[in-house]
Design a protein around this motif. Structure first.
Motif, PDB file in Angstrom:
ATOM      1  N   PRO A 134       0.806  -1.226   0.000  1.00 58.24           N
ATOM      2  CA  PRO A 134       0.000   0.000   0.000  1.00 58.24           C
ATOM      3  C   PRO A 134       0.840   1.277   0.000  1.00 58.24           C
ATOM      4  O   PRO A 134       0.473   2.265  -0.640  1.00 58.24           O
ATOM      5  CB  PRO A 134      -0.820  -0.119   1.283  1.00 58.24           C
ATOM      6  N   ASP A 137       2.194   1.792  -3.451  1.00 57.52           N
ATOM      7  CA  ASP A 137       1.094   2.265  -4.288  1.00 57.52           C
ATOM      8  C   ASP A 137       0.933   3.774  -4.166  1.00 57.52           C
ATOM      9  O   ASP A 137       0.790   4.492  -5.173  1.00 57.52           O
ATOM     10  CB  ASP A 137      -0.190   1.548  -3.865  1.00 57.52           C
ATOM     11  N   ARG A 182      -5.262 -11.157  -1.189  1.00 58.44           N
ATOM     12  CA  ARG A 182      -6.084  -9.961  -0.950  1.00 58.44           C
ATOM     13  C   ARG A 182      -5.345  -8.706  -1.423  1.00 58.44           C
ATOM     14  O   ARG A 182      -5.957  -7.769  -1.949  1.00 58.44           O
ATOM     15  CB  ARG A 182      -6.453  -9.855   0.529  1.00 58.44           C
ATOM     16  N   LEU A 183      -4.031  -8.682  -1.235  1.00 53.36           N
ATOM     17  CA  LEU A 183      -3.246  -7.561  -1.760  1.00 53.36           C
ATOM     18  C   LEU A 183      -3.303  -7.536  -3.288  1.00 53.36           C
ATOM     19  O   LEU A 183      -3.406  -6.465  -3.894  1.00 53.36           O
ATOM     20  CB  LEU A 183      -1.797  -7.663  -1.289  1.00 53.36           C
ATOM     21  N   ALA A 185      -5.741  -8.683  -5.128  1.00 56.06           N
ATOM     22  CA  ALA A 185      -7.084  -8.266  -5.508  1.00 56.06           C
ATOM     23  C   ALA A 185      -7.272  -6.764  -5.346  1.00 56.06           C
ATOM     24  O   ALA A 185      -7.957  -6.127  -6.159  1.00 56.06           O
ATOM     25  CB  ALA A 185      -8.120  -9.013  -4.674  1.00 56.06           C
ATOM     26  N   ARG A 186      -6.651  -6.180  -4.339  1.00 57.70           N
ATOM     27  CA  ARG A 186      -6.856  -4.754  -4.087  1.00 57.70           C
ATOM     28  C   ARG A 186      -5.916  -3.862  -4.895  1.00 57.70           C
ATOM     29  O   ARG A 186      -6.339  -2.823  -5.424  1.00 57.70           O
ATOM     30  CB  ARG A 186      -6.674  -4.454  -2.595  1.00 57.70           C
ATOM     31  N   TYR A 187      -4.620  -4.273  -5.003  1.00 53.45           N
ATOM     32  CA  TYR A 187      -3.632  -3.384  -5.599  1.00 53.45           C
ATOM     33  C   TYR A 187      -3.066  -3.885  -6.934  1.00 53.45           C
ATOM     34  O   TYR A 187      -2.401  -3.127  -7.633  1.00 53.45           O
ATOM     35  CB  TYR A 187      -2.458  -3.174  -4.626  1.00 53.45           C
ATOM     36  N   CYS A 223     -11.523 -12.316  -4.721  1.00 49.60           N
ATOM     37  CA  CYS A 223     -11.983 -11.204  -5.563  1.00 49.60           C
ATOM     38  C   CYS A 223     -13.468 -10.946  -5.329  1.00 49.60           C
ATOM     39  O   CYS A 223     -13.906  -9.791  -5.234  1.00 49.60           O
ATOM     40  CB  CYS A 223     -11.710 -11.504  -7.033  1.00 49.60           C
ATOM     41  N   THR A 226     -14.024  -9.179  -2.009  1.00 49.80           N
ATOM     42  CA  THR A 226     -13.537  -7.798  -1.949  1.00 49.80           C
ATOM     43  C   THR A 226     -14.163  -6.909  -3.015  1.00 49.80           C
ATOM     44  O   THR A 226     -13.854  -5.717  -3.084  1.00 49.80           O
ATOM     45  CB  THR A 226     -12.006  -7.769  -2.109  1.00 49.80           C
ATOM     46  N   ARG A 228     -13.727  -7.188  -6.263  1.00 51.88           N
ATOM     47  CA  ARG A 228     -12.836  -7.007  -7.411  1.00 51.88           C
ATOM     48  C   ARG A 228     -13.324  -7.849  -8.583  1.00 51.88           C
ATOM     49  O   ARG A 228     -13.619  -9.037  -8.421  1.00 51.88           O
ATOM     50  CB  ARG A 228     -11.398  -7.437  -7.050  1.00 51.88           C
TER      51      ARG A 228
END
Length: 300
Positions: A134, A137, A182-183, A185-187, A223, A226, A228
């Motif tokens: 994060p 990012d 999860r990282l 999927a998010r970033y 995904c 979250t 995504r």
């Protein structure tokens, strides 16, 4: 969607003694991306030549025009988000926006102790990675960043003018566990796996395919949880670490069969190692080039 074919060129040759040639030839062969490992040293190559990833990719950027370039993978083992972001923004500028950052939590190899620290436990690596991604990012997409975390800090870190690619260069997040996924999927703009390492020595290709199917299903579940859209997340297999090893590079037919089975699982990009004589990545270079030139048309 057709399966993209990429390669990974290990940085073990001097630039003017074969290093440059490999990168320019990778572009001529039509590979989608040419990656390199981001390590200080690696396994059986530890006592031989080994060059830095970012300078190598910078040099590659100056002798290619269309080929995407990237790391598989960069990790927190010896990187700090603030300094890494500055290098990546510079590399993205020099390449004209052709850089993908492959990024992972790191392992217990030589990089884990090269700076004099004790190797981190799997939990410690995961905790650092959860803070590293994060922050990186933000550093790549904001002009100025201040942050104080458990492991990393940034004080008015300036990154002007930012990446050529907007809002930042893409991340390909390597992960097999839920926290890393999860990282991704998010970033991530892509997710990377090498398969199940427990199957490398004594597993079968069939067991590997089953394990990879399970990883993709787990990624799909995360995904969904979250929010995504997984169709927008590329799935990359770095080959050479499944029980097949270099078998798929024995012939064009063997490769097309291997690639087809993995495309059916949902992979969108397959990465093969540039052949290195007398190593775990030894392969017939003529067959390798035939695969690069002819396999993509058979995988559409």
């Amino acid at each position: 969607m057709s399966l993209r074919l990429s390669t990974v060129i290990l940085p073990y040759r001097r630039w003017h003694e074969g290093g440059r040639t490999a990168w320019t030839r990778a572009e001529q062969l039509g590979f989608h991306t040419a990656y390199t490992y981001d390590h200080l040293s690696w396994r059986t190559f530890r006592d031989g030549p080994w060059f830095g990833a970012v300078p190598t990719l910078t040099a590659a950027a100056t002798v290619t025009d269309r080929l995407r370039l990237g790391t598989l993978v960069t990790s927190p083992n010896f990187r700090h988000p603030v300094t890494l972001a500055k290098e990546l923004i510079s590399l993205d500028d020099i390449s004209g926006g052709r850089v993908t950052l492959g990024i992972g939590a790191g392992g217990t190899g030589f990089d884990a102790t090269a700076l004099g620290q004790e190797p981190w436990t799997p939990r410690e690596r995961a905790d650092r990675f959860a803070e590293f991604v994060p922050l990186l990012d933000r550093l790549l997409s904001e002009d100025a960043v201040s942050y104080e975390g458990d492991f990393y800090a940034a004080h008015e870190a300036r990154n002007i003018p930012g990446c050529v690619q907007r809002p930042r260069l893409p991340f390909a997040v390597a992960a097999t566990g839920p926290r890393g996924m999860r990282l991704a999927a998010r970033y991530g703009q892509a997710w990377v796996t090498t398969g199940d390492p427990k199957l490398y020595e004594n597993g079968t290709p069939e067991q590997s395919v089953h394990a990879l199917r399970g990883q993709i299903e787990k990624l799909a579940d995360i995904c969904a949880e979250t929010g995504r859209d997984m169709t927008g997340l590329d799935r990359i297999l770095l080959s050479g670490f499944t029980p097949d090893r270099t078998g798929p590079l024995r012939s064009l037919d063997a490769f097309v069969d291997f690639a087809g089975r993995h495309a059916e699982l949902g992979f969108t990009e397959l990465v093969i190692h540039w052949p290195i004589p007398d190593s775990d990545f030894a392969a017939d270079h003529k067959v390798f080039e035939q695969i690069a030139m002819e396999a993509p048309a058979q995988l559409r």
